[in-house]
Structure formats: structure tokens, C-alpha cells
Design a protein around this motif. Structure first.
Motif, PDB file in Angstrom:
ATOM      1  N   LEU A   1       4.226 -33.393 -18.619  1.00  0.00           N
ATOM      2  CA  LEU A   1       2.807 -33.623 -18.891  1.00  0.00           C
ATOM      3  C   LEU A   1       2.084 -34.282 -17.715  1.00  0.00           C
ATOM      4  O   LEU A   1       0.866 -34.316 -17.690  1.00  0.00           O
ATOM      5  N   TYR A   2       2.848 -34.854 -16.781  1.00  0.00           N
ATOM      6  CA  TYR A   2       2.244 -35.382 -15.553  1.00  0.00           C
ATOM      7  C   TYR A   2       2.873 -34.620 -14.387  1.00  0.00           C
ATOM      8  O   TYR A   2       4.081 -34.660 -14.197  1.00  0.00           O
ATOM      9  N   VAL A   3       2.017 -33.933 -13.655  1.00  0.00           N
ATOM     10  CA  VAL A   3       2.529 -33.092 -12.572  1.00  0.00           C
ATOM     11  C   VAL A   3       1.715 -33.317 -11.302  1.00  0.00           C
ATOM     12  O   VAL A   3       0.483 -33.433 -11.360  1.00  0.00           O
ATOM     13  N   GLU A   4       2.404 -33.424 -10.189  1.00  0.00           N
ATOM     14  CA  GLU A   4       1.719 -33.449  -8.899  1.00  0.00           C
ATOM     15  C   GLU A   4       2.210 -32.256  -8.106  1.00  0.00           C
ATOM     16  O   GLU A   4       3.413 -32.073  -7.947  1.00  0.00           O
ATOM     17  N   SER A   5       1.279 -31.450  -7.650  1.00  0.00           N
ATOM     18  CA  SER A   5       1.654 -30.271  -6.883  1.00  0.00           C
ATOM     19  C   SER A   5       1.069 -30.406  -5.484  1.00  0.00           C
ATOM     20  O   SER A   5      -0.078 -30.037  -5.237  1.00  0.00           O
ATOM     21  N   ILE A   6       1.894 -30.993  -4.597  1.00  0.00           N
ATOM     22  CA  ILE A   6       1.451 -31.192  -3.211  1.00  0.00           C
ATOM     23  C   ILE A   6       1.547 -29.844  -2.505  1.00  0.00           C
ATOM     24  O   ILE A   6       2.578 -29.188  -2.544  1.00  0.00           O
ATOM     25  N   GLY A   7       0.454 -29.423  -1.905  1.00  0.00           N
ATOM     26  CA  GLY A   7       0.430 -28.090  -1.304  1.00  0.00           C
ATOM     27  C   GLY A   7       0.036 -27.036  -2.316  1.00  0.00           C
ATOM     28  O   GLY A   7       0.061 -25.846  -2.020  1.00  0.00           O
ATOM     29  N   GLY A   8      -0.334 -27.499  -3.517  1.00  0.00           N
ATOM     30  CA  GLY A   8      -0.725 -26.574  -4.586  1.00  0.00           C
ATOM     31  C   GLY A   8      -2.101 -25.956  -4.355  1.00  0.00           C
ATOM     32  O   GLY A   8      -2.432 -24.943  -4.966  1.00  0.00           O
ATOM     33  N   VAL A   9      -2.910 -26.596  -3.514  1.00  0.00           N
ATOM     34  CA  VAL A   9      -4.202 -26.003  -3.155  1.00  0.00           C
ATOM     35  C   VAL A   9      -4.010 -25.284  -1.824  1.00  0.00           C
ATOM     36  O   VAL A   9      -3.544 -25.879  -0.857  1.00  0.00           O
ATOM     37  N   ARG A  10      -4.343 -24.006  -1.810  1.00  0.00           N
ATOM     38  CA  ARG A  10      -4.139 -23.233  -0.575  1.00  0.00           C
ATOM     39  C   ARG A  10      -5.470 -22.698  -0.076  1.00  0.00           C
ATOM     40  O   ARG A  10      -6.303 -22.232  -0.850  1.00  0.00           O
ATOM     41  N   PHE A  11      -5.633 -22.800   1.235  1.00  0.00           N
ATOM     42  CA  PHE A  11      -6.835 -22.270   1.874  1.00  0.00           C
ATOM     43  C   PHE A  11      -6.560 -20.881   2.414  1.00  0.00           C
ATOM     44  O   PHE A  11      -5.483 -20.614   2.949  1.00  0.00           O
ATOM     45  N   ARG A  12      -7.527 -19.999   2.237  1.00  0.00           N
ATOM     46  CA  ARG A  12      -7.479 -18.711   2.943  1.00  0.00           C
ATOM     47  C   ARG A  12      -8.843 -18.594   3.599  1.00  0.00           C
ATOM     48  O   ARG A  12      -9.826 -18.302   2.913  1.00  0.00           O
ATOM     49  N   GLY A  13      -8.875 -18.950   4.868  1.00  0.00           N
ATOM     50  CA  GLY A  13     -10.161 -19.059   5.541  1.00  0.00           C
ATOM     51  C   GLY A  13     -10.887 -20.267   4.968  1.00  0.00           C
ATOM     52  O   GLY A  13     -10.319 -21.351   4.897  1.00  0.00           O
ATOM     53  N   SER A  14     -12.116 -20.083   4.499  1.00  0.00           N
ATOM     54  CA  SER A  14     -12.817 -21.208   3.882  1.00  0.00           C
ATOM     55  C   SER A  14     -12.697 -21.161   2.365  1.00  0.00           C
ATOM     56  O   SER A  14     -13.268 -21.979   1.668  1.00  0.00           O
ATOM     57  N   LEU A  15     -11.926 -20.216   1.851  1.00  0.00           N
ATOM     58  CA  LEU A  15     -11.714 -20.100   0.406  1.00  0.00           C
ATOM     59  C   LEU A  15     -10.458 -20.854   0.013  1.00  0.00           C
ATOM     60  O   LEU A  15      -9.445 -20.777   0.706  1.00  0.00           O
ATOM     61  N   PHE A  16     -10.553 -21.599  -1.086  1.00  0.00           N
ATOM     62  CA  PHE A  16      -9.334 -22.277  -1.540  1.00  0.00           C
ATOM     63  C   PHE A  16      -9.090 -21.912  -2.995  1.00  0.00           C
ATOM     64  O   PHE A  16     -10.005 -21.508  -3.727  1.00  0.00           O
ATOM     65  N   SER A  17      -7.849 -22.050  -3.412  1.00  0.00           N
ATOM     66  CA  SER A  17      -7.537 -21.841  -4.825  1.00  0.00           C
ATOM     67  C   SER A  17      -6.313 -22.659  -5.194  1.00  0.00           C
ATOM     68  O   SER A  17      -5.483 -22.992  -4.342  1.00  0.00           O
ATOM     69  N   ALA A  18      -6.242 -23.018  -6.483  1.00  0.00           N
ATOM     70  CA  ALA A  18      -5.092 -23.764  -7.000  1.00  0.00           C
ATOM     71  C   ALA A  18      -4.819 -23.274  -8.410  1.00  0.00           C
ATOM     72  O   ALA A  18      -5.748 -22.988  -9.162  1.00  0.00           O
ATOM     73  N   THR A  19      -3.547 -23.139  -8.734  1.00  0.00           N
ATOM     74  CA  THR A  19      -3.183 -22.720 -10.086  1.00  0.00           C
ATOM     75  C   THR A  19      -2.581 -23.909 -10.821  1.00  0.00           C
ATOM     76  O   THR A  19      -1.602 -24.498 -10.380  1.00  0.00           O
ATOM     77  N   VAL A  20      -3.222 -24.267 -11.933  1.00  0.00           N
ATOM     78  CA  VAL A  20      -2.747 -25.389 -12.738  1.00  0.00           C
ATOM     79  C   VAL A  20      -1.926 -24.809 -13.878  1.00  0.00           C
ATOM     80  O   VAL A  20      -2.436 -24.024 -14.679  1.00  0.00           O
ATOM     81  N   ARG A  21      -0.658 -25.180 -13.919  1.00  0.00           N
ATOM     82  CA  ARG A  21       0.200 -24.689 -15.001  1.00  0.00           C
ATOM     83  C   ARG A  21       0.175 -25.684 -16.156  1.00  0.00           C
ATOM     84  O   ARG A  21       0.461 -26.864 -15.963  1.00  0.00           O
ATOM     85  N   ILE A  22      -0.202 -25.193 -17.341  1.00  0.00           N
ATOM     86  CA  ILE A  22      -0.315 -26.073 -18.505  1.00  0.00           C
ATOM     87  C   ILE A  22       0.818 -25.753 -19.469  1.00  0.00           C
ATOM     88  O   ILE A  22       0.926 -24.627 -19.946  1.00  0.00           O
ATOM     89  N   PRO A  23       1.690 -26.733 -19.748  1.00  0.00           N
ATOM     90  CA  PRO A  23       2.814 -26.461 -20.635  1.00  0.00           C
ATOM     91  C   PRO A  23       2.380 -26.381 -22.102  1.00  0.00           C
ATOM     92  O   PRO A  23       1.224 -26.645 -22.438  1.00  0.00           O
ATOM     93  N   ALA A  24       3.311 -26.026 -22.978  1.00  0.00           N
ATOM     94  CA  ALA A  24       2.981 -25.794 -24.386  1.00  0.00           C
ATOM     95  C   ALA A  24       2.729 -27.088 -25.142  1.00  0.00           C
ATOM     96  O   ALA A  24       2.034 -27.097 -26.146  1.00  0.00           O
TER      97      ALA A  24
END
Lengths: 271, 306
Positions: free
Chosen positions: A177-200
């Protein structure tokens, strides 16, 4: 953090104190989907946070700064760093400590309760947090699960609470229930994205999603959303029924059990 | 196939739960016992919160005992007079049990209380069963006749006041005995999620000297009422009855019980009792082991209900 040159230090002060600084950097972000639904087949879900960091082409200070640092030496300084935080509804949590009583049995001997503890916490960042900002900034923004401010319910603040705080975070992390994802945000040029995984096993309720743009150790821009996590209709109805109409729920449980038992004996006799 | 349990608030595999219900049902069909005393620990081992395990197991026992109770009723193998006294005691016992349960839950000692009760009762019952069945097997091999039940001689139970005539049981004994037995069983049902037949049946035979032909029917009669009441009390106070979990367990248990009953015809009574004794002891030892070994994390967290 690497040692800053005098010029960039001055800019750091400027961005920190100028009132418009949060809007000066154009952080444009969004997330999908907008709700978290816990269905009977729920095994977890994902939320994607994405966006772009726009730069003002006429911002001379920014141009100056970009000339000063090269992407190789300080990637965060040119583009900035992104921190994404998803926080679950506040809960009251009791932390219990076991001790070896009488040298025989391990049993709970102490309890410390904390208020307004996030039921879920997910942090994704472009780089390790201590490379992004100073400990003071991290603590002020509650970035990272070790920097969360957990208020004890009754006990006065004391160093003795530290192991309980750590244990709370450790147990929540173990439950996923507590997660740290270092490097979880990725840049592609000036665009960034991150995927948050939510458990059940996430709690129901209001969630907040926040995106921070951090440059030169300071938050320069932020954006936030409110999300709702709900069990699907069936589970929610049962849960509410059990809590709001306990007498009717209990009676139903008895009737269902009696009917199931009676039905079973009828089926068995006919086969 | 995963399903989300609304009260236990956890995702589980449907086949795992059906399998657990089936396994406990198989054993209850095989040994002719309720199976609640195996269901609660098994649910706890699977990660179901202890309060939900106890309340839901009690609810499941309602289903597994009602058909048996009906079957005995049709054969007129129920002493209603005795049954109602046991129920009356059971009502008092389960109310006290729920109060204790709430108290222990609030102070964080509920896991300890459940585990300790199981270690104590399962350990005791397991040892007695094993001792009795091994002795019976040994006697048979030595060619000695089986030991008869100690009927006839009057114990202290028969000197208590408030005597009543129980026509079906052909007894003239004090009402206090059945009420106290019912009360103890009610306590166990509320705190451990068991029907309590494993305590009630020996007590009715050895303490009250009831005819064995009506003992099972009368105890099932009490179990249906008391487990139903415990379900309601848990729904009202601890809010930990999970109907979805309960129904899945019932389906598994019904199928398992049929297979178990068929399989039991191939084994001798003493051998069955020895096996059950071993099984009961194994569960008790596992729970005791967990109590005395250092936990992986000394600290645990509990989320307060909204």
C-alpha cells in the motif's frame, strides 16, 4: 546535490521567492482513467499520469540557466524533475508492538495510534529523491514515505514514537500500500509519463493525485486532481448493508445459511 | 479466478476457498464432526482477519448443521426439553462471549485469545481422542472386549437442585447441568466460531448420561440456534460476518461432506478417531508454534473501522 554555480544559485532564490513562480513553468498534465473501481474480479489496476513541461521561449533567465548546465552533468537542472504522488483516504491506524512475555508467548503489549494516515501512498519520480531536492524541501512537501508526517492520536510527540512510525510505513509497504517508484517517471523529449499500479487491497474513498515539477531543488509548478476509489456496486452494497443495517444483514446471513443447508440436503437426497 | 470478499476486504481465489470448504467438509463427513474447529484456523492461516474467520465460520456452521438437525428430528432423535435448556444456556454464553470478543479486539489481544483457546481446546481434545482410540485399537488387538460406557452410577451432577424429568432422555436430573453445558458451548461458539459438538457430545454422554441415540440430534438442535444467534451478534457488534465467504465455504463443505461420508465407511471407528485426534493435535501445535516463535516483525498495524 552537486555544488551550484553562483549564477544558478541566484536563480534558485528567485524562483523560490517570486510569487508567480508556480505558474512561470508550464506544467501541463492529466491522468487516465479518472476513477478507481474495485470490482469482484479486482486484481489491481493502473493509472497513467502524463504531461509535458513547456518552456517560455522569452524567459531569459531560463535560457541563461540552460546555457550554464549541460544535460549530461545535471539532467534535472535543465528539464526539471517530476514527482507524481497518489495518496489514499486518511485512516486511523493503530500500531501494536509484540514482546516476549514471561519468556514464552509473543503478545501485543503496546499500542500507538496515528491519525490521518494515508491509506495508500504511491510516489514516482524521475530520479532518487535526495538528488532532486534537499531534505528540508522533501520533508516540507512530504515527498517519500519516510518523510510523511504522521500525527500520534493521544501520545505527546517524543523520540520513542520513531520505531512505531517506521513500523507503520514498513507494514504498509509490505502490504503493497506504500510504494516508491524511483525512475517511475520517464521523459520522452519534453513529454513525461508515469504508471501508478494500484493493488486490490486499497481502501475506498477520495484519492488525490499530484504532479510536481522540481527544478534546482525547489517546487516550481504543481497540479492536482481528486480521484474516487470505490468497490464495484455488488461489494459496496454488501459492505454498506453490513455497516448500516447490521440487524437485517445478520438475519440475511442466517437465512442464507439455513436455506443453503436445507437445499443441500434436498439435492443430496434426490441424487 | 479471483473474487473480492466485501467484509474481509481482500481478494481471494474462489477455487482456494471452495477447496478449503471442501477439505473441511470432507473431514466433517469422514469423522462426523461439525468442522468449525478446523475452519477458523484454516481461514486464519489463509490470511482472513481473525474476527472475520470466527464470525464467518459460525455462520457456515449454521448451514452445515441444519440438515443434520432436520434428519435427526425426522427420526425423533431430538430431546427438545433438553435442547431448549442447552439453547437457553447457549444464549447467555454467546452474549458473554461476544462481550469478551469485543473487549479483546479493542485491547489488541483477540488473535492471542483465539489462538490460546484453540491451542488449549484442540490440544486437550486431541490428546484425549488419541489416547482413547489407541487404547481401543490395542484392546481389540489383545482380544479384550470394548469398554462400556459408565452408565448407572450417579455423579455429583445428579445431586444438584432444580430437578426436571426429561422424558425423551429418560432422565431425572437438575436443569443446571444442561444450562451450564449450553453456556460453555455458547462461549466457545462466539469466541472461536465452532459449533461446539466436540465438547457438548462428550459432556452429554459422560456427565448427563443421556442415551447416545439422541445425543447427536439434540446437540445439532442447540448448535443451529446458537450459531445463528452468534452470527447475528457478530453482525451487530464486530460487523465481521462475510456472507460471500460463508456461501463459498458452504458450497465446498456440502460437496466435501458427501465424499467424506462415503469414504468413512471404509475405515474403522477407532482408526477414524485416532486420525482425527492426530489432525486436531497438528492444528493445535501449529497455532502454539506461532505463539512461541519470534514474529518476523514485532510491530503490526490495524486500521480502525470507518
Amino acid at each position: 546535490m552537486k555544488r551550484m554555480r553562483p549564477a544558478s544559485l541566484a536563480i534558485f532564490m528567485l524562483t523560490l521567492f517570486s510569487p508567480g513562480s508556480l505558474r512561470a513553468e508550464g506544467l501541463v498534465a492529466d491522468l487516465s482513467p479518472g476513477t478507481i473501481s474495485i470490482t469482484s474480479s479486482f486484481t489491481g489496476t493502473e493509472i497513467t499520469v502524463f504531461g509535458t513541461v513547456e518552456r517560455d521561449p522569452f524567459d531569459l533567465l531560463d535560457l541563461l540557466r540552460r546555457r550554464d548546465t549541460t544535460p549530461e552533468t545535471q539532467p534535472g537542472a535543465t528539464r526539471g524533475d517530476i514527482i507524481v504522488v497518489l495518496r489514499g483516504p486518511p485512516e486511523e491506524i493503530a500500531v501494536r508492538r509484540k514482546a516476549h512475555v514471561g519468556g514464552v508467548i509473543w503478545m501485543n503489549v503496546d499500542t500507538v495510534s496515528f491519525l490521518d494516515v494515508p491509506g495508500f501512498y504511491y510516489l514516482a519520480s524521475t530520479r532518487p529523491l535526495d538528488e532532486i531536492a534537499s531534505q528540508t524541501v522533501l520533508e516540507r512537501g512530504e515527498f517519500g514515505m519516510d518523510n510523511m508526517q504522521l500525527k500520534p492520536k493521544t501520545d505527546a510527540e517524543s523520540p520513542a514514537l520513531a520505531p512505531y512510525r517506521k513500523a507503520l510505513v514498513r507494514n504498509k509497504a509490505r502490504q503493497g500500500l506504500y510504494v516508491e517508484s524511483i525512475g517511475g517517471v520517464r521523459f520522452r523529449g519534453s513529454l513525461f509519463s508515469a504508471t501508478v499500479r494500484i493493488p486490490a487491497n486499497v481502501p475506498d474513498g477520495r484519492y488525490s493525485a499530484e504532479v510536481f515539477l522540481i527544478r534546482d531543488g525547489a517546487v516550481v509548478s504543481a497540479q492536482s486532481w481528486l480521484l474516487l476509489a470505490e468497490k464495484s456496486v455488488f461489494e459496496r452494497r454488501i459492505f454498506r448493508f453490513a455497516y448500516q443495517e447490521p440487524f437485517a444483514y445478520g438475519t440475511l446471513a442466517i437465512v442464507l445459511a439455513l436455506a443453503a443447508g436445507a437445499l443441500a440436503s434436498v439435492v443430496i437426497r434426490t441424487t | 479466478m479471483e473474487i473480492y470478499l466485501p467484509i474481509a476486504e481482500m481478494p481471494v481465489n474462489v477455487l482456494l476457498i471452495l477447496g478449503m470448504g471442501g477439505a473441511v467438509g470432507f473431514l466433517s463427513g469422514l469423522f462426523g464432526v461439525g468442522g468449525g474447529f478446523l475452519m477458523t484456523p484454516l481461514l486464519m492461516f489463509a490470511g482472513v482477519p481473525p474476527a472475520v474467520a470466527v464470525a464467518t465460520a459460525a455462520n457456515q456452521v449454521v448451514a452445515s448443521s441444519v440438515s443434520g438437525a432436520f434428519a435427526h428430528y425426522r427420526r425423533q432423535a431430538v430431546d427438545f426439553q433438553m435442547g431448549w435448556l442447552l439453547v437457553a444456556g447457549g444464549i447467555v454464553g454467546s452474549v458473554i462471549g461476544i462481550y469478551l470478543f469485543d473487549l479483546m479486539k479493542a485491547t489488541g489481544q483477540i488473535e492471542l485469545m483465539i489462538s490460546l483457546s484453540y491451542v488449549l481446546f484442540l490440544g486437550l481434545v486431541g490428546i484425549l481422542m488419541l489416547y482413547e482410540s489407541v487404547r481401543a485399537i490395542w484392546r481389540r488387538q489383545a482380544g479384550m472386549p470394548a469398554v462400556g460406557r459408565g452408565q448407572g452410577h450417579h455423579s455429583w451432577i445428579h445431586r444438584l437442585p432444580l430437578k426436571l424429568r426429561f422424558r425423551r432422555s429418560r432422565l431425572y436430573i437438575s436443569a443446571i447441568g444442561p444450562v451450564v453445558i449450553g453456556l460453555s458451548v455458547g462461549l466457545l461458539t462466539a469466541t472461536m466460531g465452532v459449533g461446539g459438538g466436540f465438547i457438548m457430545i462428550p459432556a452429554m454422554i459422560y456427565l448427563l448420561h443421556m442415551p447416545t441415540s439422541i445425543v447427536v440430534g439434540t446437540s445439532l438442535f442447540q448448535i443451529v440456534f446458537v450459531t445463528a444467534l452468534v452470527t447475528l451478534l457478530h453482525a451487530l457488534s464486530t460487523k465481521s460476518v462475510d456472507v460471500v465467504l460463508s456461501l463459498l465455504l458452504v458450497v465446498g463443505a456440502v460437496i466435501g461432506a458427501q465424499l467424506g461420508a462415503r469414504f468413512s465407511l471404509r475405515l474403522r471407528g477407532e482408526q477414524l478417531r485416532a486420525l482425527l485426534g492426530l489432525l486436531v493435535l497438528a492444528v493445535a501445535l501449529r497455532l502454539a508454534f506461532d505463539l512461541v516463535t519470534p514474529p518476523a516483525d514485532l510491530y503490526s498495524i490495524v486500521t480502525k473501522a470507518p
